[in-house]
Design a protein around this motif. Structure first.
Motif, PDB file in Angstrom:
ATOM      1  N   ILE A 210       0.867  -1.181   0.000  1.00 49.61           N
ATOM      2  CA  ILE A 210       0.000   0.000   0.000  1.00 49.61           C
ATOM      3  C   ILE A 210       0.905   1.232   0.000  1.00 49.61           C
ATOM      4  O   ILE A 210       1.761   1.360   0.878  1.00 49.61           O
ATOM      5  N   PRO A 211       0.748   2.109  -0.983  1.00 48.40           N
ATOM      6  CA  PRO A 211       1.686   3.243  -1.086  1.00 48.40           C
ATOM      7  C   PRO A 211       1.689   4.147   0.158  1.00 48.40           C
ATOM      8  O   PRO A 211       2.733   4.624   0.570  1.00 48.40           O
ATOM      9  N   MET A 212       0.517   4.383   0.782  1.00 48.04           N
ATOM     10  CA  MET A 212       0.455   5.085   2.063  1.00 48.04           C
ATOM     11  C   MET A 212       1.170   6.446   2.038  1.00 48.04           C
ATOM     12  O   MET A 212       2.028   6.727   2.883  1.00 48.04           O
ATOM     13  N   ALA A 213       0.808   7.291   1.070  1.00 46.15           N
ATOM     14  CA  ALA A 213       1.345   8.652   1.076  1.00 46.15           C
ATOM     15  C   ALA A 213       0.912   9.340   2.365  1.00 46.15           C
ATOM     16  O   ALA A 213      -0.144   9.036   2.912  1.00 46.15           O
ATOM     17  N   MET A 214       1.745  10.259   2.852  1.00 44.84           N
ATOM     18  CA  MET A 214       1.419  10.885   4.131  1.00 44.84           C
ATOM     19  C   MET A 214       0.092  11.649   4.038  1.00 44.84           C
ATOM     20  O   MET A 214      -0.710  11.616   4.957  1.00 44.84           O
ATOM     21  N   GLU A 215      -0.117  12.333   2.933  1.00 41.18           N
ATOM     22  CA  GLU A 215      -1.411  13.000   2.725  1.00 41.18           C
ATOM     23  C   GLU A 215      -2.331  12.050   1.943  1.00 41.18           C
ATOM     24  O   GLU A 215      -2.012  11.667   0.830  1.00 41.18           O
ATOM     25  N   GLY A 266       3.099  13.753  -0.972  1.00 45.39           N
ATOM     26  CA  GLY A 266       3.587  12.424  -1.338  1.00 45.39           C
ATOM     27  C   GLY A 266       2.635  11.712  -2.269  1.00 45.39           C
ATOM     28  O   GLY A 266       1.439  11.998  -2.340  1.00 45.39           O
ATOM     29  N   GLY A 267       3.191  10.792  -3.021  1.00 46.91           N
ATOM     30  CA  GLY A 267       2.385  10.058  -3.968  1.00 46.91           C
ATOM     31  C   GLY A 267       2.912   8.639  -4.153  1.00 46.91           C
ATOM     32  O   GLY A 267       2.173   7.685  -4.021  1.00 46.91           O
ATOM     33  N   PHE A 268       4.200   8.526  -4.480  1.00 45.27           N
ATOM     34  CA  PHE A 268       4.838   7.223  -4.730  1.00 45.27           C
ATOM     35  C   PHE A 268       4.112   6.457  -5.823  1.00 45.27           C
ATOM     36  O   PHE A 268       4.139   5.235  -5.839  1.00 45.27           O
ATOM     37  N   GLY A 269       3.447   7.185  -6.711  1.00 46.23           N
ATOM     38  CA  GLY A 269       2.688   6.547  -7.789  1.00 46.23           C
ATOM     39  C   GLY A 269       1.214   6.454  -7.484  1.00 46.23           C
ATOM     40  O   GLY A 269       0.396   6.354  -8.389  1.00 46.23           O
ATOM     41  N   SER A 270       0.844   6.525  -6.200  1.00 39.97           N
ATOM     42  CA  SER A 270      -0.575   6.326  -5.875  1.00 39.97           C
ATOM     43  C   SER A 270      -1.430   7.497  -6.332  1.00 39.97           C
ATOM     44  O   SER A 270      -2.647   7.381  -6.425  1.00 39.97           O
TER      45      SER A 270
END
Lengths: 806, 274
Positions: A210-215, A266-270
């Motif tokens: 799960i990418p779990m971006a901070m926002e 943040g995103g990491f792709g998500s």
């Protein structure tokens, strides 16, 4: 610094201008972020906005027999409520997938709210608009949905069997099979596997992450009072793609759609996607003429934002008696989840070209990926997207091969490295690796870990009966990033190009505006891009403003993902600066009555060679360009230039990671004692930002190796839906990381840069897992399932004990 | 992540809090630090209609010597338990365990009374105080009563506290100079223990409490009995699971949890015997 021979083709060294490039400058973005001044989408004050909440299916697979929203409508403060069927006519097209990887790819029709059937826990089935977020959530509990539950499909091989078909109209759960067979002569791969001295056959499971971006995600759709224009504020990585896709999916004229990203956490792709809630907000705001907003909560983020990884990898690696690789066969099963999101099917393809790692591989390569639907959250690009999986497979298999041959894994790698003098190197896939020096990266890492001494310590420590076993991990990688040459994307059936746009303007007072099509969400583009322009113009980076993430201000762009922003977008900025300087030079020559060729430009000042008294600062030129009182004949006023740059090649960062771990064999606990990363991303614009990217990337890869896993039960419920169960490591769980230096500029762009956003992640998971297995191999443990949690490690040791005692 | 609607009242004294709970009945809940209750409410797993805030009853925040015991007010924050010089001298096991609860933010807000009243078998302080032979003091409409820790934990998240009772004090015996150890096994520093062991040894006596080894905090009496009977530390540790009935979850199978309990008990006893 390692400079390849091809550097000659690069016309600018990173240290060219005023010395700004290469400095460890603190980020301009940080004061606002650290003090809470930065405005994220959910911080926006929007008077009169209605709040959207989405009712999500509690079943992984169920027919929706009926949806009754009347209970919700009876609640004070509820404006309206809709089922999927109520909105079926709202969509001009289904949710977009931009990557039909094969002509016969199966793509189930997917709408923002499910109609007829829900296909994962979290699939939206109804929604509510209310005057507050709290009322909207209360109202969800009053919606009555009648489901007829169907069996969940969680296991990839069970999905392949088609025993339970998820999308009835497709008739199968298989989305596509995509082969990549590269042989000199037919049958070369099989021949290599049949006839080579050593073959390892391995199966690896890339767990879902799960990418779990901070926002979490957040959306505000704001209709203009007159004229039909619509502004969509969204926590997205892709404002430009989102604008086009929203226009297409909702039938809105594209020139009336504007997408703005406030600060994005943040995103990491998500956030590289087009999501149901964005389309719901825009549609409802447009229909009702009222702003509509939605804020994702953490549990929704875990269920309804894309997941990453999710592959079964079968790999056969063949080598001759010296360990030289002779052939490679890979079979993948890709977990698409319930639907295809924006680039879901393309993720395994991005890895397909990297199964050869950093090695000389003959044309005896047989890859094929079959991707299937399951009743779980859709997967899509997650930091590295396909490339960490590929790197994991080849690097973990190299260790298995080294064990089989009983040689040192670093030595095995060295025997296969593409030599430094072979670059640019045309790989077995036909792709050209731009530059590399693997032996140097490995040597630097070897020195930092004190590899020889660590091996000696290991021999001393891992004696029979020891409960604290030392393991040493090595991994190398080549990454294909800087997405991407548009023609290559075309050959992979991707629906868009890979160019990036930049506009640079010098304002009348000589302050500089850079307009970029990249969409930063934590990377520090404002700092880095202003350094590139400052270097070109000889000014202070504080005098450069970077405009981005608003399609009205930066109408051209392809956004931020795939480690593309610097090697494509940053390079475009440098080129636009050069174009502006060319024009400024014409004006300076005209003003000073000199030949352009005789002009020098340094420290923001044009001077005439041989006439030390003749000089003119950029500021004066800028003002002349603005007043246009005295310009050369035919020259347009103002100093502005736009460049759209389509890169000739990917960028190919590379590196070596090493680590030492201690495994407590009584408890299964893995303790990372030391971690060394040598990531070569060519020239560095801001080494501080590069270090940050590598640190974050390493930790995210280490998280896959040791901590994170999206776990579902047999009924398709996500068990790890909160941060108590989904174990994102915290600062206290992270080992010391030592970064080593290796700089091999890319010869394919003027800055000599390569991307670095995904590199750390790619190197780290195989490095840590190799170390864990290295620690336990002496106990007869052949492999450990990721993540190497205490339970998984302990189970692997118990299994080995059982087998030894039999 | 948005709790269901609830009313909020703030109590100014223990007496008022108890009368408020009498007034609002079963649907009300005390809230102190809120670190157990609020997450459950945000997930809507708990939906109390009234929250009675006892967070400002500062007269229930204290750590003091009372004869051969240390008395700790229920509203004492974990941070204050962790840093108490009195506890560090006379009951270092408790101070140390409090330093392992959650993370620094949690330890600044969460209270020892809240943690014990919540009766979570996976929390550190219930099992630790149980191992120490603590006494809990409850206050109700008819005054105070003492409950031995061994009688307090009834079932999962259920304690001996009546609906109109409030935990006001925790008393632990002084263990000056005793050997002790707290073994918390988890994957991340801030997590609940997968298994935890709190143990002390002194002059032939011992106590061992197990975290997350059943539906309630577990007193591993068989281990102490074995030690009293002269068993070696490793033999005694083999008895660690005699009283336990652990569940499996994402982090541990039942078998693994039992194995961990034995390993950690052995390590705890070894450390406590040093």
């Amino acid at each position: 610094m390692t400079v390849t021979d091809n550097m000659a083709t690069s016309d600018a060294s990173i240290a060219a201008g005023n010395g700004v490039l290469g400095q460890r400058m603190l980020r301009k973005e940080d004061p606002a972020l650290l003090t809470g001044e930065a405005i994220f989408t959910n911080d926006m004050k929007v008077p009169g906005a209605l709040h959207l909440a989405v009712l999500r299916s509690p079943h992984a697979h169920a027919r929706i027999a009926s949806v009754d929203v009347s209970g919700a409508l009876a609640i004070d403060g509820v404006h309206s409520a809709y089922s999927g069927a109520d909105l079926a006519d709202a969509w001009a097209g289904p949710m977009p997938c931009a990557w039909p990887v094969t002509d016969d790819m199966k793509n189930p029709t997917h709408f923002p709210l499910a109609v007829g059937k829900a296909a994962y826990v979290g699939d939206g089935v109804a929604c509510v608009l209310a005057t507050s977020d709290a009322i909207a959530h209360d109202a969800l509990e009053a919606i009555d949905v009648e489901y007829e539950p169907l069996p969940a499909v969680i296991d990839l091989e069970a999905a392949l069997s088609d025993d339970v078909i998820i999308h009835d109209d497709l008739g199968t759960n298989v989305s596509y099979t995509w082969p990549l067979l590269i042989e000199e002569n037919e049958g070369d791969c099989q021949k290599a596997i049949d006839e080579s001295a050593f073959v390892v056959t391995e199966r690896y499971i890339q767990q879902r992450l799960i990418p779990m971006a901070m926002e979490p995600r957040a959306v505000v759709a704001m209709p203009q009072p007159f004229g039909g224009d619509m502004t969509l504020y969204s926590a997205t990585q892709v404002p430009h793609i989102l604008k086009v896709m929203t226009a297409l999916t909702l039938g809105i004229p594209e020139h009336q759609m504007r997408v703005v990203c406030p600060a994005v956490g943040g995103g990491f792709g998500s956030k590289l996607n087009v999501y149901a809630e964005e389309l719901l907000c825009v549609h409802l705001a447009r229909t009702l003429g009222t702003p509509v907003r939605w804020n994702e909560d953490r549990s929704e983020n875990a269920q309804a934002t894309i997941h990453g990884r999710g592959q079964i990898q079968d790999i056969e690696l063949a080598a001759d008696e010296n360990g030289k690789i002779t052939g490679l066969r890979v079979r993948l099963i890709g977990d698409m989840g319930a639907y295809l999101q924006l680039v879901t099917p393309g993720v395994p393809l991005l890895g397909a070209f990297l199964y050869g790692g950093v090695y000389e591989i003959p044309k005896a390569f047989d890859f094929s990926c079959t991707s299937v639907f399951t009743t779980m959250t859709p997967t899509d690009a997650y930091r590295g997207a396909g490339r960490p999986e590929a790197t994991y497979a080849i690097e973990h298999a190299m260790d298995a091969l080294a064990r089989k041959m009983d040689i040192d894994p670093l030595e095995l790698r060295r025997r296969n490295f593409i030599p430094k003098d072979a670059f640019p190197y045309e790989a077995f896939t036909g792709l050209v690796y731009d530059s590399g020096d693997h032996d140097n990266a490995a040597t630097v890492a070897e020195g930092l870990l004190d590899y020889g001494a660590m091996r000696a310590r290991q021999a001393e420590q891992n004696v029979e009966g020891s409960t604290k076993r030392l393991g040493i991990g090595v991994s190398t990688y080549f990454e294909m990033c800087g997405l991407a040459p548009s023609r290559v994307l075309a050959s992979l059936n991707y629906s868009a190009g890979g160019w990036e746009s930049a506009t640079v303007r010098v304002l009348p007072t000589s302050k500089i505006q850079v307009v970029t099509g990249t969409a930063p969400h934590g990377q520090g583009h404002e700092t880095a891009w202003s350094m590139i322009a400052a270097d070109k113009f000889g000014v202070d980076p504080a005098d450069v403003d970077v405009l981005h993430s608003d399609t009205a201000i930066a109408p051209l762009g392809l956004d931020t993902y795939g480690s593309r922003s610097l090697p494509v977008g940053g390079v475009a900025i440098g080129m636009a600066c050069d174009k502006v300087l060319d024009k400024a030079r014409k004006i300076a020559a005209h003003q000073m009555e000199a030949n352009e060729e005789d002009l020098g430009f340094a420290g923001g000042m044009f001077s005439v060679s041989g006439s030390p008294d003749k000089e003119m600062p950029l500021a004066a030129i800028a003002f002349e360009a603005f007043t246009a009182h005295n310009l050369p004949d035919g020259l347009e006023p103002n100093l502005e230039a736009q460049v759209t740059y389509d890169p000739p090649n990917f960028s190919w960062p590379f590196g070596t990671h090493m680590c030492a771990v201690e495994v407590d064999t009584e408890t299964g606990q893995v303790d990372v004692l030391q971690y060394v990363a040598v990531d070569d991303c060519g020239n560095k614009v801001n080494p501080l930002i590069v270090d940050g990217q590598v640190h974050g990337g390493v930790i995210q890869g280490l998280a896959q190796a040791l901590y994170e896993e999206a776990r579902f039960d047999d009924d398709g419920n996500l068990l790890s839906s909160s941060l108590a169960e989904y174990l994102v490591p915290a600062a206290s769980d992270v080992p010391p990381i030592t970064l080593g230096e290796s700089v091999t500029p890319s010869p394919t762009n003027a800055l000599g840069v390569k991307g670095v956003g995904e590199a750390g992640t790619i190197g780290a998971a195989p490095c840590v897992m190799n170390a864990v297995v290295d620690a336990l191999a002496g106990l007869g443990v052949p492999d450990v399932q990721m993540p190497a949690s205490p339970l998984n490690v302990w189970n692997a040791i118990q299994q080995a004990n059982k087998e030894t005692s039999q | 992540m948005i709790p269901a609607q609830f009313d909020y009242v703030r109590a100014e004294s223990a007496e008022e809090a108890i009368s408020l709970v009498g007034q609002h009945g079963d649907e009300s809940k005390f809230i102190a630090g809120g670190h157990s209750l609020l997450p459950l409410m945000k997930l809507r797993l708990a939906q109390p209609s009234v929250l009675i805030d006892i967070g400002r009853l500062t007269d229930l925040s204290y750590i003091r010597e009372e004869g051969d015991q240390i008395a700790i007010g229920a509203l004492t924050r974990h941070m204050d338990v962790e840093n108490s010089t009195l506890l560090t001298e006379h009951a270092p096991l408790l101070a140390h365990a409090a330093g392992h609860v959650g993370d620094p933010q949690v330890r600044h807000r969460g209270t020892i009374g809240g943690s014990i009243a919540h009766a979570d078998p996976a929390s550190d302080l219930p099992a630790t105080t149980l191992a120490m032979g603590a006494t809990y003091v409850a206050q109700g409409p008819n005054g105070r009563r003492e409950i031995p820790a061994a009688d307090f934990y009834k079932s999962f998240l259920e304690s001996d506290l009546a609906a109109d009772e409030m935990l006001v004090e925790i008393r632990v015996p002084k263990m000056t100079g005793a050997g002790w150890s707290f073994q918390k096994f988890n994957r991340r520093a801030q997590d609940w223990a997968i298994v935890g062991v709190a143990a002390w040894r002194s002059n032939g006596s011992s106590g061992v409490g197990l975290v997350n080894m059943g539906s309630v905090p577990i007193l591993a009496s068989s281990v102490s009995a074995a030690l009293s009977g002269g068993a070696s530390v490793s033999d005694a540790a083999e008895q660690a699971t005699a009283e336990s009935d652990p569940q499996s979850d994402l982090n541990a199978s039942v078998e693994y949890r039992k194995h961990l309990a034995k390993v950690l008990t052995r390590r705890a006893l070894e450390q406590a015997s040093e």
